[in-house]
Design an enzyme around this catalytic site. Structure first.
Site, mmCIF file in Angstrom:
data_model
loop_
_atom_site.group_PDB
_atom_site.id
_atom_site.type_symbol
_atom_site.label_atom_id
_atom_site.label_comp_id
_atom_site.label_asym_id
_atom_site.label_seq_id
_atom_site.Cartn_x
_atom_site.Cartn_y
_atom_site.Cartn_z
ATOM 1 N N ASN A 11 -2.293 -7.877 1.330
ATOM 2 C CA ASN A 11 -2.910 -7.018 0.317
ATOM 3 C C ASN A 11 -4.278 -7.621 -0.042
ATOM 4 O O ASN A 11 -4.356 -8.680 -0.676
ATOM 5 C CB ASN A 11 -1.979 -6.972 -0.905
ATOM 6 C CG ASN A 11 -2.506 -6.113 -2.023
ATOM 7 O OD1 ASN A 11 -3.709 -6.034 -2.231
ATOM 8 N ND2 ASN A 11 -1.599 -5.499 -2.763
ATOM 9 N N GLY A 13 -6.734 -6.651 -2.031
ATOM 10 C CA GLY A 13 -7.081 -6.705 -3.454
ATOM 11 C C GLY A 13 -6.405 -7.897 -4.122
ATOM 12 O O GLY A 13 -7.021 -8.647 -4.886
ATOM 13 N N ASP A 72 4.278 -12.975 -5.202
ATOM 14 C CA ASP A 72 5.064 -11.745 -5.367
ATOM 15 C C ASP A 72 4.901 -11.318 -6.813
ATOM 16 O O ASP A 72 5.095 -12.123 -7.735
ATOM 17 C CB ASP A 72 6.538 -11.958 -5.034
ATOM 18 C CG ASP A 72 7.228 -10.615 -4.802
ATOM 19 O OD1 ASP A 72 6.683 -9.805 -4.012
ATOM 20 O OD2 ASP A 72 8.270 -10.343 -5.419
ATOM 21 N N GLY A 156 -6.966 -1.861 -9.767
ATOM 22 C CA GLY A 156 -5.505 -1.782 -9.765
ATOM 23 C C GLY A 156 -4.946 -1.546 -11.162
ATOM 24 O O GLY A 156 -5.515 -0.805 -11.972
ATOM 25 N N ARG A 184 -1.459 -13.601 -13.068
ATOM 26 C CA ARG A 184 -1.802 -14.348 -11.857
ATOM 27 C C ARG A 184 -2.667 -15.565 -12.203
ATOM 28 O O ARG A 184 -2.524 -16.627 -11.604
ATOM 29 C CB ARG A 184 -2.518 -13.393 -10.886
ATOM 30 C CG ARG A 184 -2.550 -13.884 -9.478
ATOM 31 C CD ARG A 184 -2.947 -12.766 -8.532
ATOM 32 N NE ARG A 184 -1.860 -11.862 -8.229
ATOM 33 C CZ ARG A 184 -1.972 -10.528 -8.214
ATOM 34 N NH1 ARG A 184 -3.128 -9.946 -8.477
ATOM 35 N NH2 ARG A 184 -0.932 -9.778 -7.924
HETATM 36 O O1 LIG Z 1 -3.168 -3.846 -9.487
HETATM 37 C C1 LIG Z 1 -2.195 -4.569 -9.466
HETATM 38 N N1 LIG Z 1 -2.222 -5.711 -10.185
HETATM 39 C C2 LIG Z 1 -1.180 -6.538 -10.211
HETATM 40 O O2 LIG Z 1 -1.284 -7.572 -10.849
HETATM 41 C C3 LIG Z 1 -0.019 -6.160 -9.487
HETATM 42 N N2 LIG Z 1 1.163 -6.719 -9.348
HETATM 43 C C4 LIG Z 1 1.862 -5.909 -8.559
HETATM 44 N N3 LIG Z 1 1.144 -4.846 -8.189
HETATM 45 C C5 LIG Z 1 1.622 -3.739 -7.351
HETATM 46 O O3 LIG Z 1 2.835 -4.165 -6.813
HETATM 47 C C6 LIG Z 1 2.689 -4.486 -5.456
HETATM 48 C C7 LIG Z 1 3.071 -5.934 -5.330
HETATM 49 O O4 LIG Z 1 3.849 -6.058 -4.263
HETATM 50 P P1 LIG Z 1 3.920 -7.427 -3.530
HETATM 51 O O5 LIG Z 1 3.759 -8.557 -4.495
HETATM 52 O O6 LIG Z 1 5.121 -7.411 -2.699
HETATM 53 O O7 LIG Z 1 2.605 -7.434 -2.637
HETATM 54 P P2 LIG Z 1 2.145 -6.534 -1.432
HETATM 55 O O8 LIG Z 1 3.341 -5.965 -0.739
HETATM 56 O O9 LIG Z 1 1.138 -5.557 -1.888
HETATM 57 O O10 LIG Z 1 1.406 -7.596 -0.486
HETATM 58 P P3 LIG Z 1 1.963 -8.951 0.183
HETATM 59 O O11 LIG Z 1 1.355 -10.057 -0.612
HETATM 60 O O12 LIG Z 1 3.452 -8.941 0.077
HETATM 61 O O13 LIG Z 1 1.473 -8.964 1.583
HETATM 62 C C8 LIG Z 1 1.238 -4.287 -5.092
HETATM 63 O O14 LIG Z 1 1.074 -3.704 -3.835
HETATM 64 C C9 LIG Z 1 0.752 -3.400 -6.204
HETATM 65 O O15 LIG Z 1 1.039 -2.068 -5.890
HETATM 66 C C10 LIG Z 1 -0.036 -4.986 -8.758
HETATM 67 N N4 LIG Z 1 -1.108 -4.202 -8.756
#
Ligand SMILES: O=c1[nH]c(=O)c2ncn([C@@H]3O[C@H](COP(=O)(O)OP(=O)(O)OP(=O)(O)O)[C@@H](O)[C@H]3O)c2[nH]1
Length: 200
Positions: A11, A13, A72, A156, A184
């Site tokens: 991700n 961002g 996560d 986001g 974070r």
């Molecule tokens: O704008 C945001 N600020 C945040 O602080 C935040 N925390 C969670 N999220 C959302 O929840 C998913 C996390 O999922 P996640 O931690 O499994 O990551 P991910 O699947 O996107 O990427 P990866 O790190 O696993 O490759 C993300 O995709 C976002 O949609 C956020 N969005």
């Protein structure tokens, strides 16, 4: 501190935000994608942020043979206890883009009274070395889901996450205010503190 820390996330961002948070506390890290092909991370659990972050960090550290920091994270809405949280990405649809993810949060809260729009964002970080050693850190930020998106300093969920103490969303706060406040940012502070203690 050394410059060899990698961020293990697909991700972009999140990787940018995490790099800013770590840099704020003196640790330079960059996305593993700047020097490697995308990895297919193991499927995440539906019950544990810590297990998910540790699995991602250990998997990438093994593959890349470098220390890797993974995250996560999720958003928790007490008015909707069965939605989001550790399954935020999956509940919103992994392919959904940033603006649409925020629209989905507004839709989910459409019938919830204003005084029940409390929200918590939670970040769990794991730092794993190729030999398997791993440390973790977790932090939260509490606020409310605003009625509309506002702010341009970050993106986001920051654009809908309203802090009563500041009368603004996170995205309306410049980085020097925002980073030490966010889930974070606080988790990054704890992780860097542990790392410094390990190094004596
Ligand atoms: O704008 C945001 N600020 C945040 O602080 C935040 N925390 C969670 N999220 C959302 O929840 C998913 C996390 O999922 P996640 O931690 O499994 O990551 P991910 O699947 O996107 O990427 P990866 O790190 O696993 O490759 C993300 O995709 C976002 O949609 C956020 N969005």
């Amino acid at each position: 501190m050394t410059n060899n820390w990698l961020i293990g996330s697909n991700n972009r961002g999140k990787s940018r935000d995490l790099a800013l948070c770590l840099a704020y506390y003196g640790l330079n890290a960059e996305s593993y994608l700047s020097d490697a092909d995308p990895l297919e991370f193991p499927t995440e659990t539906t019950s544990s942020y810590v297990a998910n972050a540790v699995t991602k960090a250990q998997f990438a550290a093994q593959k890349l043979q470098r220390p890797v920091i993974a995250d996560d994270s999720g958003i928790e809405l007490p008015a909707l206890p069965d939605k989001f949280g550790v399954t935020t990405a999956r509940d919103l649809g992994v392919q959904t883009s940033g603006g649409d993810r925020n629209a989905a949060i507004f839709t989910a809260l459409a019938k919830v009274p204003n005084e029940q729009r409390q929200a918590v964002m939670r970040a769990t970080l794991a730092l794993a070395w190729p030999d398997g050693r791993t440390i973790t850190a977790q932090a939260t930020i509490a606020g409310y889901i605003a009625q509309f998106q506002i702010g341009h300093y970050s993106g986001g969920f920051d654009r809908l996450f309203w802090l009563p103490r500041y009368g603004r969303t996170l995205a309306e706060l410049p980085d020097q205010w925002r980073l030490p406040l966010t889930h974070r940012g606080q988790a990054a502070c704890k992780l860097v503190t542990q790392l410094r203690m390990m190094k004596g």
